[in-house]
Design an enzyme around this catalytic site. Structure first.
Site, PDB file in Angstrom:
ATOM      1  CB  ILE A 384      -0.763   0.277   0.805  1.00 13.66           C
ATOM      2  CG1 ILE A 384      -2.121  -1.157   1.097  1.00 13.66           C
ATOM      3  CG2 ILE A 384      -2.045   1.393   1.478  1.00 13.66           C
ATOM      4  CD1 ILE A 384      -2.827  -1.316   2.481  1.00 13.66           C
ATOM      5  CG  ASP A 403       9.291  -0.405   5.984  1.00 12.67           C
ATOM      6  OD1 ASP A 403       8.178  -0.758   5.561  1.00 12.67           O
ATOM      7  OD2 ASP A 403       9.651  -1.778   6.641  1.00 12.67           O
ATOM      8  CG  ASP A 486     -10.373   2.601   7.499  1.00 14.75           C
ATOM      9  OD1 ASP A 486     -12.005   3.916   7.231  1.00 14.75           O
ATOM     10  OD2 ASP A 486      -9.995   1.841   6.852  1.00 14.75           O
ATOM     11  CD  GLU A 491     -11.906  -1.670  13.410  1.00 13.61           C
ATOM     12  OE1 GLU A 491     -12.975  -2.687  13.361  1.00 13.61           O
ATOM     13  OE2 GLU A 491     -10.801  -1.286  13.445  1.00 13.61           O
ATOM     14  CG  HIS A 514     -11.644  -1.689   9.610  1.00  7.56           C
ATOM     15  ND1 HIS A 514     -10.944  -2.023  10.481  1.00  7.56           N
ATOM     16  CD2 HIS A 514     -10.317  -1.894   8.627  1.00  7.56           C
ATOM     17  CE1 HIS A 514     -10.298  -3.019  10.265  1.00  7.56           C
ATOM     18  NE2 HIS A 514     -10.131  -2.965   8.493  1.00  7.56           N
ATOM     19  CB  ILE A 515     -14.958   1.680   4.751  1.00  8.59           C
ATOM     20  CG1 ILE A 515     -14.446   3.143   4.944  1.00  8.59           C
ATOM     21  CG2 ILE A 515     -15.742   1.183   5.272  1.00  8.59           C
ATOM     22  CD1 ILE A 515     -15.585   3.905   4.083  1.00  8.59           C
ATOM     23  N   GLY A 516     -11.325   0.661   4.038  1.00  8.53           N
ATOM     24  CA  GLY A 516     -10.067   1.315   3.269  1.00  8.53           C
ATOM     25  C   GLY A 516     -10.456   0.310   2.033  1.00  8.53           C
ATOM     26  N   GLY A 517     -10.562  -0.441   2.791  1.00  7.94           N
ATOM     27  CA  GLY A 517     -10.824  -1.757   1.951  1.00  7.94           C
ATOM     28  C   GLY A 517     -12.017  -2.235   1.251  1.00  7.94           C
TER      29      GLY A 517
END
Length: 631
Positions: A384, A403, A486, A491, A514-517
């Site tokens: 991503i 990273d 998100d 949750e 939680h709708i990123g995907g």
């Protein structure tokens, strides 16, 4: 020793050997008028009424023939369609049908003209097919059937069996009442109500055994493939609104699928999972050690998402449970949402939208900027992060990333040596890290202090990586000029539960569930990818893309059995397996081994003939976790 009785399998054709009623399909071909659909419904009504035992078979057959107005030249097209409509479990067991052709019979109230060409391709002899034949007029139109054929009348099937005088047991496989009549009149030892294609309640009530597939029948009779567990006995539990594509794939494979729309608590899952072989979840359900301890039949877990931190991977590994996820399937969806949200935040759109709905007109450029020329910081440079890097740069942003692992920069992105260096440099920061425990509160009080004033902050990774209380303080102070979140530490299990968070009502803050995907494209891709990998593992033993098993891509196996042995990683197991096979004079045609720090995974392809006792011995090898045989 008492000799085992010969078993004769008497199989119906329509809706059993094939998925459809052949005369219904012939109607689709022959009827062309404006009333075609109406006539087809009448034909279906005649079929269903006879199969349920509500009208006589001859009455049903007469009615259908009169309505069809079919010609013999249309039969080749019918046969072509039926070839593609053979029941899937019969296709899977084609070898069994051919090998046992001496004891396999088709007894149908259908017609030889289309039955024989289909079943002969499965090794079934033409003289073992008992069915009706059509009568034609001079122009070749079907006008009736041979009235002298006992299968054209009522109770025809029991009468045929009586004339055949079969030696041994008779086991009838069919979906209709006329199939049950063979058992009712004492001409068979057992009647299997075949439900792979259709289920008729009146027939189910009469059955000795309900069979969702031919695999189930062979398993029930300890026939060839008996050690190959019937797919209809493999229970699948899919939670959290898995896309219908995934549900369909599992059902088409023959599995017994249960779907539940929400996540489950640990207690609920412990209760549900006892007989489950395959579990499918998204992000809300936690597969804990306690859950795994109660999952005695569990073979695989599918995470229909990117992350697997909700699954105890080590415990799954120790128990021989393979875990699969979808590492790439929703990447684009997450990236698009991140781009959209950073534009909205840097333009201060959330507050302006709320003001407009409250009737306030605030036409002003204050606090509103372009993303072009801004510095974008990415915490995490995986799939991503990299794609967001490319798109961000294409939109004119300067990209920086941090990273823990060495990652090659794409385009003109700049790698930062430390998180502090990056956070103190950029204008927009977006988190894209995994859910490992070490990442808890990765962004906390110290990290917020390193950030510039007026930072745009996005978290579309994992809820626990941000200290929510500190985020709230920094939004309220204005240090964070806009935030998009998100994912959350806690949750709701389902859409019916309330979302509770201290971030609610904060200024210029976007909160999403939680709708990123969660796009149709991403969910469909995931729902295709994950079941495909799981089914490949169940069917062949391949572990490609498993997150906790040694990665082995296996070739297809033919004319062989495949032994799959999962064991604790310790020296000498492969040698012990090989010696054990040699002691039973078993010829190995292929062998594959791969290990990781915890388990060893051995796949051995052998010649078909082997002493069944060897499987018991292989299970007793010290360190064995799981063993199974594929056919």
């Amino acid at each position: 020793m008492e000799k085992t009785a010969v078993k004769n399998f008497v199989i119906d054709f329509d809706s059993t050997f094939t998925q459809v009623e052949a005369l219904d399909v012939l109607g689709e071909i022959s009827l062309t008028g404006t009333d075609k659909e109406e006539v087809l419904l009448k034909i279906k009504d005649f079929t269903d009424s006879a199969m349920a035992g509500n009208i006589s078979f001859r009455e049903s057959l007469n009615g259908r023939i009169k309505l069809l107005h079919a010609h013999k030249d249309q039969l080749p097209e019918l046969i072509s369609v039926l070839r593609n409509k053979v029941s899937k479990s019969f296709i899977r067991n084609k070898e069994f049908l051919s090998n046992h052709s001496e004891n396999v019979y088709i007894i149908s109230n259908g017609f030889k003209e289309f039955i024989c060409p289909i079943v002969k391709e499965y090794g079934i002899r033409e003289d073992h097919v008992f069915a009706n034949t059509f009568c034609y007029d001079e122009a070749g139109y079907i006008v009736g059937f041979d009235m002298d054929n006992i299968l054209s009348g009522d109770k025809g099937k029991p009468a045929v069996i009586k004339e055949m005088k079969l030696k041994g047991e008779v086991h009838v496989i069919g979906d209709g009442y006329t199939d049950y009549e063979i058992r009712e009149y004492g001409m068979a030892e057992r009647f299997y109500a075949f439900t792979e294609n259709v289920s008729r309640q009146k027939v189910l009530e009469k059955a000795d055994h309900i069979a969702p597939s031919l695999d189930e029948i062979l398993y029930h009779n300890n026939m060839e493939r008996a050690l190959s567990y019937p797919k209809n006995r493999i229970k699948v539990l899919l939670l959290e609104n898995i896309h219908q594509v995934g549900v369909n794939l599992m059902q088409e494979e023959g599995y017994q699928v249960e779907v539940y729309p929400a996540g489950l608590s640990e207690d609920e899952l412990v209760e549900k999972i006892k007989d489950v072989s395959i579990l499918g979840i998204r992000s809300k359900t936690n597969v804990t050690k306690r859950v795994i301890e109660n999952a005695k039949k569990l073979k695989a877990v599918g995470a229909f998402c990117i992350g697997t931190n909700q699954i105890d991977l080590k415990e799954c590994q120790k128990n021989g449970i393979a875990v699969f996820n979808a590492p790439y399937s929703n990447t684009r969806s997450v990236v698009e949402l991140a781009i959209a949200e950073m534009i909205m935040l840097i333009r201060n759109l959330p507050d302006k939208i709320v003001a407009m709905h409250a009737g306030k007109w605030d036409k002003s450029a204050k606090g509103s900027y372009e993303i072009r020329g801004k510095k974008l910081g990415l915490v995490g440079y995986g799939n991503i992060g990299k794609q967001l890097s490319v798109i961000g740069e294409a939109m004119g942003m300067q990209v920086y990333y941090y990273d823990l692992n060495e990652k090659l920069a794409l385009g003109n992105a700049t790698k930062c040596k430390s998180l502090q260096e990056m956070l103190s440099t950029v204008d927009v920061v977006s988190l894209h890290v995994d859910g490992r425990k070490e990442n808890k509160n990765l962004i906390g009080k110290q990290e917020f202090e390193w950030m510039k004033d007026g930072m745009i902050f996005l978290n579309l990774s994992r809820g626990h990586v941000v200290d929510i209380a500190e985020l709230k303080k920094n939004i309220e102070s204005g240090k964070i000029a806009g935030a998009s979140v998100d994912v959350f530490p806690v949750e709701p299990y389902s859409n019916a539960d309330e979302f509770i968070s201290e971030l609610r009502t904060l200024p210029n803050t976007i909160l999403t569930p939680h709708i990123g995907g969660s796009t149709q494209e991403a969910q469909e891709n995931i729902a295709e990818f994950v079941p495909t990998k799981i089914m490949d593992y169940i069917n062949t033993g391949s572990t490609t893309n498993s997150v906790n098993f040694p990665d082995i891509t296996l070739p297809a196996f033919e004319n062989a059995h495949r032994f799959i042995h999962i064991h604790h990683n310790k020296p000498g197991v492969l040698a012990e397996i090989t010696n054990m096979l040699a002691s039973h004079n078993i010829n190995v045609v292929g062998q594959y081994l791969k290990t990781n720090e915890t388990i060893g995974y051995v796949i051995t392809d052998i010649d078909k003939g082997y002493d069944p006792a060897v499987t018991k011995e292989l299970k007793k090898i010290e360190g064995t976790i799981k063993f199974r045989v594929l056919y």
